[in-house]
Design an enzyme around this catalytic site. Structure first.
Site, PDB file in Angstrom:
ATOM      1  CG  ASP A   1      34.546  28.590  39.528  1.00 11.78           C
ATOM      2  OD1 ASP A   1      35.559  27.975  39.147  1.00 11.78           O
ATOM      3  OD2 ASP A   1      34.068  29.529  38.881  1.00 11.78           O
TER       4      ASP A   1
HETATM    5  C1  BGC Z   1      36.443  29.499  36.383  1.00 14.25           C
HETATM    6  C2  BGC Z   1      35.637  28.338  35.879  1.00 14.25           C
HETATM    7  C3  BGC Z   1      36.542  27.211  35.464  1.00 14.25           C
HETATM    8  C4  BGC Z   1      37.433  26.848  36.623  1.00 14.25           C
HETATM    9  C5  BGC Z   1      38.368  25.686  36.347  1.00 14.25           C
HETATM   10  C6  BGC Z   1      37.502  29.113  37.381  1.00 14.25           C
HETATM   11  O1  BGC Z   1      38.354  30.147  37.666  1.00 14.25           O
HETATM   12  O2  BGC Z   1      35.567  30.454  36.959  1.00 14.25           O
HETATM   13  O3  BGC Z   1      34.829  28.751  34.812  1.00 14.25           O
HETATM   14  O4  BGC Z   1      35.778  26.125  35.024  1.00 14.25           O
HETATM   15  O5  BGC Z   1      38.232  27.981  36.948  1.00 14.25           O
HETATM   16  O6  BGC Z   1      39.342  26.014  35.451  1.00 14.25           O
END
Ligand code: BGC
Length: 760
Positions: free
Chosen positions: A282
């Site tokens: 993530d």
């Molecule tokens: C979130 C994810 C997301 C990623 C990219 C993160 O902060 O937890 O769900 O896919 O950002 O945007």
């Protein structure tokens, strides 16, 4: 997969569906020509150049510089055709000339926005969820995106966690079915990626929804067995459906951050479930392992890679430290090769080595994106994603009813879109006000603030913008006094036959980083509801939310409650369809609605304990209950009303005993006893009475959605085998243990009828 239209399409298909050994040969050859830096570059993911403005690629942009240096395997966050095309050109001109993969948070639709995932799950309609994902894939791929950060399949039992909005609720079985539907929708049912299919990225792996106290990013404390039975099933089902990639989560599990957790990534996902795609972290999850207290960036990057992580999103841990770790003997070149190979395989499967611009076809945008057909489907699906929680008889409205549509969310496009709708067309979103104006005489009033606390309202509404836009000034919050707003709403209510009160959560009040300790309708909006009630007019609460809310007062005071959450582009029309009875509501809750925050976490599939207390029984000492709260939800999992009524017969078994290798049929007769046709979601639960480990009091193991005309009946049939009765035992073996099982069927998790089945 579509028919093949041309020779080139045929060649592409032959190439993409080539046996794995061809892919292996291709990638071996490619990797033999790559430098170490180029391999490490493939493991790096960043937002596209010009991420915030998403306008154009400039040479000064840090991400452009990285692209030029061949140090990025992909970019994400942009649906700007020119940005993606230019980024791809730069990647091909640089280093090893390997095409980029283009990721994006396409969560519930792209430009055509569908209901938020939690709302979508209340349809219990797997075909429609798959179709929504398919349309989203078609739209996103038409602007160049080939990898979506979805489905989010985290199970959540705590309404305080704002990200429950992105999930399918609290149940592992339903969550698994929904996970498969999304994966098939995005990727299709075979191994070949057509140009209107995209690679799924299952997130957040793993157990992110079990954040302690529902506080986002918080630690997870679960046993492996509870994790496997209660939370891991949807991740497993997504792997079975062939999901191409996973995203590791922010939380820790057993003292090890998920992003470097070998047991989660390698032992379970890859070895136990056979997943052979790649895992991306993530955003900034690698560098966050430093704050978790594991080591410096070099240490956590090395450990994450060795644990099975392949791609680092936003941390610059892999690109910045792996070479040094290799030189110091901290990792092996084989560790880097393994990760690089998995990423190259994904690009190969997507057909990017044949044509890096395969998804960048400007012509398709006009044909595929935000089409009337897509919008019509959005309306149809949104009609199925509304849960009628209460109805004293005011609904459905009669034609010609004069309506006061009031509340701060009545004409709020962003609330209708919900969380994660970056690519939505806000101006073309149908709000409830608009949907009702199209069909009846209406008066509109905004009615109230959200919070009485101005600072809180400002930071909730504009917190994100402040992060990205320095000098951002919010000017409109509380610009009209609350008393004046309520007075206007009350006047308009008095001039109408019925009040449609649109209140609840702004889209910013759920989703990431939006945990709440008080999951009620906010103070300012409750003031509005009280004033509306005092007019004596019938009040229908149209509830916007991304989580289960405490609705005890509203259940007592409102004449009807329609839970709409956030329904997307066509939401307002779909709400009007239900309010006026063109669509008979059929949605059922996929999470338990609590009576108070003190009950959380709350879920229907809990254990019995040694001192159980009956649901809804009053307080007794020395049993498992609260002194000052009823033992049970306000609205249970699986609950939802209709404009018609159903009667359920007791379930019947084809045999009362089932051999371990046999099957048994469970049949129930469901009669539509009202005057309207309806769709009913029939639910089957099991209870393993004695097992070698304790089992929940109820577990959903099958469901059917059936259309039953008024006055008619349907025989609903389920075939059960030992597979439907399995669980992970203490040694984490997936087993069906012979013995007695209660088989329960009903319209929700509370009102079931039971029959006994013996497995021999
Ligand atoms: C979130 C994810 C997301 C990623 C990219 C993160 O902060 O937890 O769900 O896919 O950002 O945007």
């Amino acid at each position: 997969m579509k028919r093949l239209l041309s020779l080139s399409a045929l060649l592409l298909l032959v190439c993409c569906s080539a046996p794995k050994s061809d892919m292996d040969r291709f990638i071996d050859d490619l990797m033999s020509r790559m430098t170490l830096d180029q391999k490490i570059g493939q493991l790096n993911l960043h937002s596209a150049p010009g991420f915030v403005s998403a306008e154009r690629v400039t040479e000064e942009d840090e991400n452009t510089k990285m692209l030029r240096a061949g140090l990025m395997g992909g970019v994400y966050g942009s649906g700007n055709f020119d940005v993606l095309k230019r980024s791809q050109e730069i990647a091909l001109e640089s280093g090893a000339g390997i095409p980029l993969i283009f990721g994006m948070d396409v969560i519930h639709g792209y430009e055509t926005v569908f209901p938020i995932p939690l709302a979508m799950s209340t349809s219990w309609d797997m075909e429609k969820i798959e179709k929504a994902a398919r349309i989203a894939a078609g739209e996103a791929s038409a602007v160049g995106i080939n990898w979506v950060f979805s489905p989010m399949v985290d199970i959540c039992r705590d309404a305080r966690w704002g990200r429950i909005a992105e999930s399918a609720g609290e149940d592992p079985y339903l969550g698994g079915e929904v996970a498969k539907a999304y994966v098939y929708g995005y990727q299709g049912h075979d191994d070949v990626f057509d140009t209107d299919e995209v690679m799924a990225c299952v997130k957040h792996y793993a157990l992110y929804g079990a954040a302690e106290g529902g506080r986002d990013y918080n630690s997870v404390f679960l046993s492996r067995q509870e994790a496997m039975n209660g939370y891991m099933i949807p991740y497993r089902e997504a792997a079975k459906a062939g999901a191409g990639s996973y995203m590791s989560s922010f939380n820790e599990f057993e003292g090890i951050p998920a992003t470097m957790n070998k047991w989660l990534m390698d032992d379970v996902l890859r070895k136990m479930w056979g997943f052979d795609g790649f895992i991306v972290s993530d955003a900034t999850a690698v560098v966050e392992e430093v704050a978790h207290g594991i080591g410096d960036l070099q240490e956590v990057s090395a450990r994450s890679l060795q644990a099975g992580l392949d791609m680092d999103m936003n941390s610059d841990g892999f690109v910045g430290t792996l070479k040094k770790s290799l030189e110091e003997g901290r990792i092996k070149e084989a560790d880097i090769d393994r990760a690089c190979c998995r990423i190259l395989e994904a690009k190969y499967k997507l057909g990017l080595f044949d044509d890096p611009f395969r998804y960048l076809d400007e012509g398709r945008r006009a044909e595929r994106v935000f089409t009337p057909e897509n919008r019509a489907f959005a309306r149809e699906l949104a009609g199925e994603c509304q849960v009628l929680l209460k109805n004293d008889g005011v609904l459905p409205l009669k034609p010609g009813t004069r309506v006061a549509v009031v509340g701060p969310l009545a004409d709020n496009a962003s609330a209708m879109m919900g969380t994660w709708a970056m690519s939505s067309r806000r101006d073309e979103t149908v709000t409830v006000r608009k949907g009702l104006e199209e069909r009846t005489r209406t008066l509109y009033s905004e009615g109230s603030w959200i919070f009485k606390d101005k600072d809180l309202e400002e930071s909730v509404r504009y917190g994100l913008m402040r992060m990205f836009m320095r000098n951002f000034q919010a000017s409109d919050v509380h610009s009209v006094p609350q008393e004046a707003m309520i007075a206007d709403a009350v006047n308009k209510a008095r001039l109408s036959d019925v009040v449609i009160a649109c209140v609840g959560e702004l889209s910013e009040m759920n989703g990431e980083g939006s945990s709440r300790s008080d999951v009620t309708i906010t103070d300012a909006q409750r003031e509005l509801l009280r004033a509306l009630k005092a007019t004596g007019k019938p009040v229908v609460l149209v509830l916007f939310t991304g989580r289960p809310l405490v609705l005890v007062d509203e259940d007592r005071d409102m004449d009807a409650i329609l839970n709409v959450m956030a329904l997307g582009t066509e939401g307002g029309r779909a709400v009007a369809d239900v309010l006026f009875g063109d669509v008979n509501p059929s949605g059922k809750l996929t999470s338990s609605y609590p009576r108070s925050v003190g009950q959380l976490p709350l879920y229907y599939n809990h254990k019995n304990t040694g001192r159980p207390h009956g649901e809804y029984d009053s307080y007794r000492k020395f049993v498992s209950c609260y002194m000052d709260e009823v033992n049970g939800p306000l609205y249970p999992f699986g609950y939802g009303l209709s404009y018609t009524t159903y009667d359920y017969s007791a379930p019947r078994l084809s045999a009362s005993e089932m051999p371990l290798n046999g099957s048994v049929d469970v049949t129930v007769t469901v009669s539509n006893t009202g005057t309207r046709d309806g769709d009913e979601i029939v639910q089957l639960y099991i209870h393993d009475i004695y097992a070698t480990s304790t089992r929940p009091v109820k577990e959903l193991r099958a469901f059917r959605k059936v259309h039953i005309p008024a006055g008619d009946s349907a025989e609903v049939n389920f075939t059960l085998t030992a597979d439907d009765l399995k669980y992970y035992n203490h040694d984490l073996e997936y087993v069906c243990e012979p013995g007695d099982f209660e088989i329960m069927v009903g319209p929700n998790s509370r009102d079931v009828q039971t029959v006994l089945l013996t497995v021999k």
